[in-house]
Design a protein around this motif. Structure first.
Motif, short mmCIF file in Angstrom:
data_model
loop_
_atom_site.label_atom_id
_atom_site.label_comp_id
_atom_site.label_asym_id
_atom_site.label_seq_id
_atom_site.Cartn_x
_atom_site.Cartn_y
_atom_site.Cartn_z
N GLN A 139 0.82 -1.22 0.00
CA GLN A 139 0.00 0.00 0.00
C GLN A 139 0.85 1.27 0.00
OE1 GLN A 139 -2.64 -0.30 3.35
NE2 GLN A 139 -4.03 -1.70 2.30
N GLY A 140 2.16 1.08 0.15
CA GLY A 140 3.06 2.23 0.11
C GLY A 140 3.23 2.92 1.44
N ILE A 141 2.86 2.23 2.54
CA ILE A 141 3.03 2.83 3.88
C ILE A 141 4.51 2.76 4.26
CG2 ILE A 141 2.46 2.54 6.33
CD1 ILE A 141 -0.30 1.51 5.33
N LYS A 142 5.01 3.82 4.85
CA LYS A 142 6.44 3.92 5.15
C LYS A 142 6.88 2.87 6.18
CE LYS A 142 7.46 8.75 4.15
NZ LYS A 142 7.47 8.49 2.74
N THR A 143 8.14 2.49 6.08
CA THR A 143 8.69 1.38 6.87
C THR A 143 8.47 1.58 8.37
OG1 THR A 143 10.40 1.22 5.19
CG2 THR A 143 10.76 -0.04 7.19
N GLU A 144 8.80 2.76 8.87
CA GLU A 144 8.73 2.98 10.32
C GLU A 144 7.28 2.78 10.81
OE1 GLU A 144 9.89 5.49 8.23
OE2 GLU A 144 11.97 4.79 8.43
N LYS A 145 6.35 3.35 10.05
CA LYS A 145 4.95 3.31 10.47
C LYS A 145 4.42 1.87 10.46
CE LYS A 145 0.59 5.61 9.57
NZ LYS A 145 -0.20 6.35 8.60
N ARG A 146 4.73 1.16 9.40
CA ARG A 146 4.18 -0.20 9.30
C ARG A 146 4.85 -1.12 10.31
NH1 ARG A 146 7.17 -0.52 3.62
NH2 ARG A 146 8.82 -1.97 4.16
N ARG A 147 6.14 -0.88 10.57
CA ARG A 147 6.85 -1.73 11.55
C ARG A 147 6.29 -1.49 12.94
NH1 ARG A 147 12.59 -4.07 10.62
NH2 ARG A 147 11.23 -4.86 9.00
N GLN A 148 6.02 -0.25 13.25
CA GLN A 148 5.45 0.08 14.57
C GLN A 148 4.10 -0.60 14.75
OE1 GLN A 148 4.82 4.28 15.06
NE2 GLN A 148 4.14 4.07 17.18
N ARG A 149 3.28 -0.54 13.70
CA ARG A 149 1.95 -1.16 13.75
C ARG A 149 2.08 -2.68 13.93
NH1 ARG A 149 -3.48 -1.70 14.32
NH2 ARG A 149 -4.46 -2.84 12.63
N ALA A 150 3.02 -3.28 13.21
CA ALA A 150 3.22 -4.73 13.30
C ALA A 150 3.63 -5.12 14.72
CB ALA A 150 4.28 -5.17 12.29
N ARG A 151 4.51 -4.35 15.30
CA ARG A 151 4.99 -4.68 16.65
C ARG A 151 3.86 -4.50 17.67
NH1 ARG A 151 9.89 -6.23 16.24
NH2 ARG A 151 11.43 -5.25 14.89
N GLU A 152 3.06 -3.48 17.47
CA GLU A 152 1.91 -3.25 18.37
C GLU A 152 0.99 -4.47 18.36
OE1 GLU A 152 1.55 1.56 17.77
OE2 GLU A 152 -0.10 0.28 17.11
N LEU A 153 0.65 -4.93 17.16
CA LEU A 153 -0.26 -6.07 17.04
C LEU A 153 0.34 -7.32 17.67
CD1 LEU A 153 -1.86 -5.91 13.47
CD2 LEU A 153 -2.99 -5.67 15.66
N LEU A 154 1.63 -7.54 17.41
CA LEU A 154 2.29 -8.72 17.97
C LEU A 154 2.27 -8.66 19.50
CD1 LEU A 154 5.28 -9.04 15.48
CD2 LEU A 154 3.48 -10.75 15.83
N ASN A 155 2.44 -7.45 20.03
CA ASN A 155 2.39 -7.27 21.49
C ASN A 155 1.01 -7.58 22.03
OD1 ASN A 155 5.00 -6.60 22.28
ND2 ASN A 155 4.76 -4.50 21.52
N VAL A 156 -0.01 -7.09 21.32
CA VAL A 156 -1.39 -7.26 21.78
C VAL A 156 -1.74 -8.74 21.93
CG1 VAL A 156 -3.81 -7.01 21.05
CG2 VAL A 156 -2.24 -5.06 20.91
N VAL A 157 -1.28 -9.55 20.97
CA VAL A 157 -1.64 -10.97 21.02
C VAL A 157 -0.54 -11.84 21.63
CG1 VAL A 157 -3.24 -10.81 19.08
CG2 VAL A 157 -0.84 -11.36 18.67
N GLY A 158 0.49 -11.19 22.19
CA GLY A 158 1.52 -11.93 22.91
C GLY A 158 2.47 -12.71 22.02
N LEU A 159 2.70 -12.21 20.79
CA LEU A 159 3.61 -12.92 19.90
C LEU A 159 4.89 -12.11 19.62
CD1 LEU A 159 1.12 -14.41 17.25
CD2 LEU A 159 2.32 -15.64 19.05
N ALA A 160 5.14 -11.12 20.45
CA ALA A 160 6.29 -10.23 20.19
C ALA A 160 7.60 -11.00 20.14
CB ALA A 160 6.35 -9.14 21.24
N GLN A 161 7.69 -12.07 20.93
CA GLN A 161 8.96 -12.78 21.02
C GLN A 161 9.32 -13.54 19.74
OE1 GLN A 161 6.18 -13.63 22.51
NE2 GLN A 161 5.87 -15.83 22.21
#
Lengths: 408, 240
Positions: free
Chosen positions: B117-139
């Motif tokens: 979709q053309g979303i910048k790296t920092e923004k999409r990475r932050q969103r991905a990490r947030e989601l992983l944290n929410v569902v406990g898959l950050a590790q």
């Protein structure tokens, strides 16, 4: 960036297959660079030998002389030409000459010869005739009508050093002239036609023989490098505007040599073409296998919203990555090989007779590594890789996601 | 937040026939409507048309007859080259198995759609990490799919599907390759996302556990809709 990262990682998913493909690209490129290097060196030596044997890089004559040489077509104003030459940068030497044909006779035999009347000091700066002397000595002003003969001509006339040779010519005024010369030296240039048909003498003696007064037929120039020829040609033409002269580079003086190089290049390109067709099939095979193994993956990507052109870009990027690694390796191998043989040379002594016929008088040929060789070789390989990648890329982009996802 | 009474998916008299050695009627005059925030399961025996229904809903396949509207867009009238773009911006997919991209890490898999979709790296990475944290898959964010269990892979696939907050997530037999524990974990996560973020889920399934937890059961047989039932806590919030 994520796409390029994906492309790079995809390339190395099947390490062995990719390494084989990279090796094919690298060896193909190395072969191309090396063969081109040999060709460049071979041609450069051919040209250099011919240029240094007689013709020089550039010749200046009266207009029309090259197509119809005649004794009376002498340079209109040699001093003006000399001034123009002296002002040029990069001129290593020049020699004003008298050229004519005649008959060389001895008591035992006779032979038609081309007579070159030269100033010994000037001629040394252009040709290597002095170094080709195998018996006797080079010409010097003050000698009494000396003559240098090629070894084959000397053998044919059955003469040796200090023997007498009569040169019979038709002078510029149409009268017949004959003079006695004495063999000062015998040379071996390596060119059969020169060694059996050319005689060097002093320019003043040739002018007397042909009845030319102080007129000369041509001036031959030698440059520091053949790359300077186009620039010097342009400057000379500008400086001698209005003079009735023709200024010719070596490839116009000796078109056979240029044609030989062009034919040789054509054969080289055919061999390279065949080679790259074979390599292309290898690359195509690798990419197609890689596509067939990932049909499901492409299906998932397309289902998620990847557009066909992005799939094409990914596959082409993978081919580019393969090509890039192959190009780096191939350039290193090809350059090293070419540089090695640029120093060591390739021994051609077994083919010396054939080599001499095309102007290679040395027993070794030295390859030459040029920027143009590296640039065009890399460009061709890259173009081949990208071109070959298009078919699998378009094939992958044409998959229907709903079918590709079900692919096993 | 979700607006459960507004129709997100409109399927009107949709039919699809596959022409092989014999004609197979994969969908036969199916009409249904799904509201935003739905948590619906399409069920039925093998060959009943579940996957075909999901495929036509996702714009992966075209029906032979009928009309499909998703978020007001008529998919049956959308040119093929624009369907990829529609999927990219409006629909999330979860497939049965093996649907993560193997050369990308977990976090990169989550970034895949936003990158398209053309979303910048920092923004999409932050969103991905947030989601992983929410569902406990950050590790497991740096791991490649091959290093994950089947359950972890499917949960990551669900996160990827909702990374850009699409209107609709279609999941084709998401628990088919999971054991009951992992299936339950996956359902917990999908329910949580449905409840907290209003993500609309439509999944095809055979799994009784999934059917039990769906708020709506759409039953197909031989390509025809034979039942459409509401169940569970969201029952009164879904329009039929």
């Amino acid at each position: 960036m994520l796409f390029f990262s994906m492309a790079w990682r995809n390339v190395w998913r099947n390490r062995r297959r990719s390494l084989l493909t990279v090796s094919a690209i690298a060896l193909g490129l190395a072969f191309n660079i090396f063969m081109r290097g040999i060709g460049d060196g071979f041609h450069e030596q051919m040209v250099d030998n011919s240029v240094r044997a007689e013709i020089g890089h550039i010749q200046v004559h009266r207009s029309g002389y090259h197509d119809d040489p005649g004794l009376n077509r002498t340079l209109p104003d040699p001093e003006k030409v000399a001034q123009a030459i002296r002002s040029l940068p990069g001129v290593r030497g020049y020699s004003f000459r008298v050229l004519g044909n005649g008959l060389a006779s001895t008591a035992e035999n006779s032979s038609g010869v081309q007579i070159l009347g030269v100033n010994p000091a000037e001629e040394q700066t252009v040709t290597t005739i002095q170094r080709a002397i195998i018996q006797g000595r080079y010409l010097a002003n003050g000698m009494q009508r000396p003559i240098l003969l090629g070894d084959r001509l000397a053998a044919h006339l059955n003469v040796s050093l200090d023997d007498k040779v009569v040169l019979m010519v038709q002078a510029a005024d149409g009268s017949m002239g004959a003079q006695l010369f004495r063999v000062a030296g015998i040379f071996r240039s390596g060119y059969p036609e020169m060694d059996e048909g050319v005689a060097f003498t002093l320019r003043s003696d040739a002018q007397t023989l042909f009845g030319l007064g102080d007129r000369v037929s041509e001036v031959a120039l030698l440059m520091d490098s053949s790359r300077q020829i186009p620039g010097v040609l342009e400057t000379l033409k500008k400086d001698l505007t209005g003079e009735s002269v023709e200024i010719l580079p070596w490839w116009q003086v000796e078109p056979f040599l240029q044609q030989f190089i062009q034919i040789d290049d054509a054969f080289f390109y055919i061999i390279v073409l065949i080679f790259f067709v074979v390599i292309s099939i290898g690359i195509l095979n690798t990419l197609m296998m890689s596509i067939f193994e990932r049909v499901r993956e492409f299906g998932v990507m397309m289902a998620l919203g990847t557009k066909p052109r992005q799939i094409i870009r990914l596959v082409v990027a993978e081919a580019f990555a393969l090509g890039l690694v192959g190009i780096v390796a191939g350039t290193l191998i090809g350059s090293a090989l070419t540089q090695y043989f640029a120093r060591q040379g390739i021994n051609l002594s077994s083919f010396s007779a054939g080599a001499a016929a095309v102007g290679i008088t040395s027993s070794r040929v030295y390859s030459e590594l040029t920027i143009a060789n590296l640039f065009y070789s890399n460009l061709v390989v890259l173009a081949v890789v990208l071109l070959v990648a298009l078919y699998p890329a378009v094939h992958a982009a044409g998959l229907r996601p709903v079918e590709a996802i079900r692919h096993v | 937040m979700c607006e459960p009474n507004m129709a997100l998916v409109e399927v009107q008299h949709v039919s699809k026939t596959y022409h092989d050695h014999v004609d197979v009627h994969a969908l036969n005059d199916v009409t249904l409507s799904l509201g935003k925030g739905s948590f619906a399961a399409v069920t039925g025996p093998s060959g009943s048309g579940k996957t075909t229904l999901l495929n036509v809903l996702g714009g992966l396949d075209r029906p032979d007859a009928g009309r499909i509207q998703i978020a007001g867009v008529d998919l049956t009238a959308t040119p093929a080259d624009q369907l990829a773009d529609f999927r990219l911006h409006h629909i999330g997919f979860v497939f049965q198995a093996f649907n993560l991209l193997p050369v990308l890490s977990v976090v990169e898999n989550l970034e895949f759609i936003p990158a398209l979709q053309g979303i910048k790296t920092e923004k999409r990475r932050q969103r991905a990490r947030e989601l992983l944290n929410v569902v406990g898959l950050a590790q497991i964010s740096g791991k490649r799919p091959n290093d994950l269990s089947g359950g972890q892979q499917q949960r990551v696939a669900v996160l990827r599907a909702i990374m850009t907050e699409p209107e609709l997530v279609l999941a084709d037999e998401p628990t088919a390759n999971l054991d009951s524990v992992n299936a339950a974990l996956l359902l917990d996560m999908m329910e949580q996302l449905n409840h907290d973020k209003g993500v609309t889920f439509v999944f095809s399934t055979h799994d009784p556990q999934v059917m039990q937890r769906a708020h709506r059961l759409i039953r197909l047989k031989d390509g025809a809709l034979i039942a459409d039932e509401l169940q569970g806590p969201g029952a009164n919030a879904i329009s039929i």
